[in-house]
Design a protein around this motif. Structure first.
Motif, PDB file in Angstrom:
ATOM      1  N   ARG A   1      46.619   8.783 -32.369  1.00 28.70           N
ATOM      2  CA  ARG A   1      47.113   8.068 -31.191  1.00 28.70           C
ATOM      3  C   ARG A   1      45.946   7.769 -30.263  1.00 28.70           C
ATOM      4  N   SER A   2      45.964   6.568 -29.667  1.00 26.88           N
ATOM      5  CA  SER A   2      44.923   6.171 -28.723  1.00 26.88           C
ATOM      6  C   SER A   2      45.573   5.546 -27.504  1.00 26.88           C
ATOM      7  N   TRP A   3      45.337   6.140 -26.345  1.00 23.75           N
ATOM      8  CA  TRP A   3      45.881   5.590 -25.109  1.00 23.75           C
ATOM      9  C   TRP A   3      45.139   4.319 -24.696  1.00 23.75           C
ATOM     10  N   LEU A   4      44.016   4.018 -25.329  1.00 20.24           N
ATOM     11  CA  LEU A   4      43.293   2.770 -25.070  1.00 20.24           C
ATOM     12  C   LEU A   4      43.687   1.670 -26.054  1.00 20.24           C
ATOM     13  N   GLY A   5      44.670   1.954 -26.886  1.00 22.77           N
ATOM     14  CA  GLY A   5      45.198   0.933 -27.779  1.00 22.77           C
ATOM     15  C   GLY A   5      44.417   0.703 -29.049  1.00 22.77           C
ATOM     16  N   VAL A   6      43.543   1.642 -29.446  1.00 22.91           N
ATOM     17  CA  VAL A   6      42.715   1.469 -30.642  1.00 22.91           C
ATOM     18  C   VAL A   6      43.465   1.993 -31.861  1.00 22.91           C
ATOM     19  N   ASP A   7      43.538   1.180 -32.889  1.00 23.05           N
ATOM     20  CA  ASP A   7      44.142   1.602 -34.157  1.00 23.05           C
ATOM     21  C   ASP A   7      43.060   2.155 -35.069  1.00 23.05           C
ATOM     22  N   ALA A   8      42.853   3.457 -35.024  1.00 22.16           N
ATOM     23  CA  ALA A   8      41.787   4.105 -35.794  1.00 22.16           C
ATOM     24  C   ALA A   8      42.391   4.914 -36.936  1.00 22.16           C
ATOM     25  N   TRP A   9      41.837   4.722 -38.130  1.00 21.53           N
ATOM     26  CA  TRP A   9      42.289   5.421 -39.340  1.00 21.53           C
ATOM     27  C   TRP A   9      41.164   6.303 -39.859  1.00 21.53           C
ATOM     28  N   TYR A  10      41.543   7.470 -40.375  1.00 16.13           N
ATOM     29  CA  TYR A  10      40.567   8.481 -40.778  1.00 16.13           C
ATOM     30  C   TYR A  10      40.871   9.026 -42.171  1.00 16.13           C
ATOM     31  N   LEU A  11      39.801   9.302 -42.919  1.00 19.74           N
ATOM     32  CA  LEU A  11      39.941  10.162 -44.081  1.00 19.74           C
ATOM     33  C   LEU A  11      39.884  11.591 -43.554  1.00 19.74           C
ATOM     34  N   THR A  12      40.987  12.303 -43.681  1.00 23.21           N
ATOM     35  CA  THR A  12      41.104  13.653 -43.135  1.00 23.21           C
ATOM     36  C   THR A  12      41.224  14.653 -44.275  1.00 23.21           C
TER      37      THR A  12
END
Length: 501
Positions: A434-445
């Motif tokens: 989740r990003s309160w700045l509106g960034v759609d970030a995806w991660y290899l976790t």
């Protein structure tokens, strides 16, 4: 003034790359103000401006359609400065019991790169015997099989397929052979060759299913069992089998199917929208030996394609099977006996009215499974502007004949499920933050399979096209993890021991 406007737009673009969509929203809000519009003299564009804009659009479209696949990275979606590129710390491998498999990355000096395939989504990835990747990619123009160089992510060979009947053509296989179901009711057995140092995709065998399936039948899953038989099932519930050199035979179950098959040496397990069916072969023909109904709840939940199990069956040790039901208010992990379909135990997971999945369970620890929660993920739009569904990941184990939740994680992997590397003891998932700045970030976790603790996460991309669209993480050669996104392929590897160009 022309240069002032140009500089302003360049500054907005740079800030968008750094900070994400909030910059565009601020720019639009600023343009609404008369003083800002007057300062920049924003009005109807002149002919020159229109021509320059049109030329830029043509160049961009040309990059999509004419630049060879994989030569450009997946376009960034903005927000690189306000989302972490890496969190956690490197870990040492903690192998799990079982047959040896490929090691995944350990989080050491992680390198992330990508290859852009325009509008194509490569949902199935399979390493071949030449340490390359065989990818099944689809777009609005059809489906293609690509042989990819795992270092450059560029295709070294490509073969077109007939138009598929499903969004993602069903496929399965091993390092030696890949089986894909086509929209014209055929099963193609393909392999890769290196004749005269020129890689190629070769069709070894084509099985015509038109004699046993009605017109319009759509195969939704294929699987190859340990003795070489190919199983398939249609959306209408027609399950079939093809021996290594035989002809196809079909049994109609009369229930709709949307989940993948599971197979063992004796036969197949078909998960319909109502029950699990055990199907074996007798004289080359499929025969049902038992049917085990599960709780289907009140209908299709947000984040599901069908109103039934969202996982299909996963085989466990000790003659056990696991799947998810569709119960309300919480779904369960249900464990059955393979011999007769009787229930061993079941365990509810996640929260009331917020549990559903459309990803396969991951077998771990002999009689345990890992399940991901995709409730509320109804499409890529659900993740725009930094949003995400409730999510969660849980491990359920069978202990002394009872099901128990071993651990839970707050990570959100809405569609991909998890992939286990027994060599490292880690589970890998494509997660969203989740990003309160509106960034759609995806991660290899990467998560510790024993405890559920997040070991590390490496940002693989930003923007809605960085979502995986249901593609699982694939562990490839050299400790590399690959993910097929909506617009290409992402590669994550440890910098000190991974593949080198």
């Amino acid at each position: 003034m022309r240069w002032t406007r140009a500089a302003a737009w360049v500054a907005v673009a740079a800030l968008w790359l750094a900070c994400g969509p909030v910059v565009l929203l601020a720019a639009v809000a600023a343009l609404v103000h008369p003083r800002t519009r007057g300062l920049l003299r924003v009005g109807r564009p002149d002919r020159r401006t229109t021509l320059v804009g049109a030329a830029g659009l043509v160049l961009l479209l040309g990059a999509v359609w004419f630049v060879p696949d994989g030569r450009l990275p997946v376009p960034p979606g903005g927000g690189a400065w306000v989302t972490p590129g890496y969190t956690g710390r490197p870990v040492s491998p903690q192998p799990l019991p079982g047959e040896p498999d490929r090691p995944g990355p350990l989080g050491l000096s992680v390198e992330v790169d990508s290859g852009w395939y325009g509008a194509e989504h490569c949902g199935h990835l399979l390493p071949d015997t030449h340490e390359r990747l065989l990818a099944l990619c689809t777009s609005s123009s059809g489906a293609r099989l690509k042989v990819l160089d795992p270092r450059t992510l560029r295709p070294v060979a490509t073969a077109s397929l007939p138009d598929p009947c499903a969004d993602v053509p069903p496929a399965a296989g091993t390092e030696e052979e890949f089986v894909v179901a086509t929209g014209d009711r055929r099963l193609l057995h393909v392999t890769t060759t290196d004749g005269a140092d020129a890689p190629a995709v070769v069709t070894q065998r084509a099985v015509d299913l038109g004699r046993v399936l009605p017109a319009g039948a759509c195969v939704v899953s294929v699987a190859v069992d340990p003795v070489g038989r190919t199983w398939f099932v249609t959306r209408a519930g027609e399950v079939g089998v093809v021996a290594a050199e035989g002809e196809p035979a079909v049994l109609a179950l009369g229930e709709s199917v949307g989940q993948p098959l599971a197979v063992d040496r004796d036969g197949a397990y078909v998960t319909t929208a109502e029950a699990v069916h055990r199907v074996v072969t007798r004289a080359g023909a499929p025969l049902e030996t038992w049917r085990s109904a599960y709780e289907t709840g009140s209908g299709r939940k947000p984040g599901q394609r069908d109103a039934g199990s969202g996982s299909g069956v996963t085989l466990l040790e000790g003659g056990l099977l696991a799947l998810t039901d569709n119960a309300n208010p919480r779904m369960h992990v249900v464990v059955l006996r393979a011999v007769d379909g009787s229930q061993v135990c079941r365990q509810e997971v996640f929260e009331d009215d917020a549990s559903a999945t459309e990803a396969a369970l991951t077998a771990v620890g002999g009689t345990g499974v890992v399940v991901t929660n995709g409730h509320g993920w109804t499409g890529a739009w659900r993740g725009v502007l930094g949003r995400r569904p409730p999510g969660g990941i849980a491990r359920v184990d069978v202990v002394d004949g009872a099901c128990a939740t071993t651990w839970t994680s707050a990570e959100v992997a809405p569609t991909s499920g998890t992939t286990l590397s027994r060599a490292t003891g880690l589970l890998y998932a494509w997660t969203k933050r989740r990003s309160w700045l509106g960034v759609d970030a995806w991660y290899l976790t990467a998560l510790d399979a024993r405890t559920g603790r997040t070991a590390f996460a490496a940002r693989g991309g930003t923007g809605p096209w960085a979502g995986d669209a249901g593609s699982p993480v694939t562990i490839g050669p050299g400790g590399t993890a690959f993910v097929g996104t909506r617009a290409g392929l992402v590669r994550v590897v440890d910098g000190t021991r991974g593949l080198r160009d």
